[in-house]
Design a protein around this motif. Structure first.
Motif, mmCIF file in Angstrom:
data_model
loop_
_atom_site.group_PDB
_atom_site.id
_atom_site.type_symbol
_atom_site.label_atom_id
_atom_site.label_comp_id
_atom_site.label_asym_id
_atom_site.label_seq_id
_atom_site.Cartn_x
_atom_site.Cartn_y
_atom_site.Cartn_z
ATOM 1 N N PHE A 41 8.298 22.064 -30.322
ATOM 2 C CA PHE A 41 7.133 22.131 -29.114
ATOM 3 C C PHE A 41 6.946 23.794 -28.955
ATOM 4 O O PHE A 41 5.823 24.262 -28.395
ATOM 5 C CB PHE A 41 7.560 21.357 -28.020
ATOM 6 N N ARG A 45 3.296 25.500 -29.632
ATOM 7 C CA ARG A 45 2.887 26.587 -28.422
ATOM 8 C C ARG A 45 2.429 27.696 -28.697
ATOM 9 O O ARG A 45 1.303 28.371 -28.467
ATOM 10 C CB ARG A 45 3.811 26.627 -27.344
ATOM 11 N N ALA A 159 1.999 20.935 -25.209
ATOM 12 C CA ALA A 159 2.702 22.068 -25.084
ATOM 13 C C ALA A 159 1.940 23.338 -25.035
ATOM 14 O O ALA A 159 2.635 24.261 -24.329
ATOM 15 C CB ALA A 159 3.482 22.352 -26.626
#
Length: 191
Positions: A41, A45, A159
């Motif tokens: 995650f 991002r 995310a």
């Protein structure tokens, strides 16, 4: 081409597990799946793609990669060669040790740097300590649990945020669609 891409993702998964098991203490099944969640995650991002391509689900105790967790319980050949998985039923825990050598070459510099950072942050952490950090309000697990309920798949798009280092939602969606189209083309070319 598609199978080579999937092979690389598998190698990244196995080597991430090897890295986390050899660079953190008390690395059992719960801690390991939390570490993989942060890796995937946090990388998404920054880049709109995960490192391992695992699918995580919003289980009661946090994000859970159901299919990979089942592999830990009954390891396929490649995982069994890489790891020694010791089940301790009396403690209701699983201890994981490395058998294979870590291969840094399967990771991009960004991915490897993130592996190092996550292992450093959680080196001394126990699994119980990590549970709380994966349950923070307005984070992907919490948002999924509230919107879709328990055991729903957590969308990587969750995310993204407005903090520095996060790409825009539009850019992420475009990159995800581009990769999906490439996978479909590669799969069609193999038929």
């Amino acid at each position: 081409m598609y199978s080579k891409l999937m092979d690389l993702k598998r190698q990244k998964l196995i080597n991430a597990v090897i890295y986390f098991c050899s660079h953190t203490k008390m690395c059992g099944k719960t801690k390991l799946v939390k570490l993989l969640y942060y890796l995937d995650f946090m990388h998404f991002r920054q880049t709109a793609k995960s490192v391992t391509d695992l699918k995580y689900f919003a289980w009661q105790f946090g994000p859970y990669p159901v299919y990979f967790a089942k592999e830990i319980d009954r390891p396929p050949e490649d995982l069994a060669k890489a790891l020694f998985i010791c089940k301790e039923p009396e403690k209701k825990s699983v201890t994981i040790r490395c058998r294979a050598k870590f291969d840094k070459d399967v990771f991009s510099p960004r991915e490897f740097k993130l592996l190092e950072q996550i292992a450093f942050i959680f080196k001394e952490a126990r699994a119980e300590d990590m549970v709380e950090s994966s349950h923070l309000p307005n984070h992907p697990w919490d948002k999924t649990l509230k919107a879709k309920g328990e055991k729903a798949e957590i969308d990587y798009i969750l995310a993204l945020d407005s903090k520095p280092g996060s790409i825009s939602l539009e850019e992420a969606e475009e990159r995800v669609q581009d990769r999906k189209a490439l996978r479909e083309l590669a799969a069609a070319a193999q038929r």
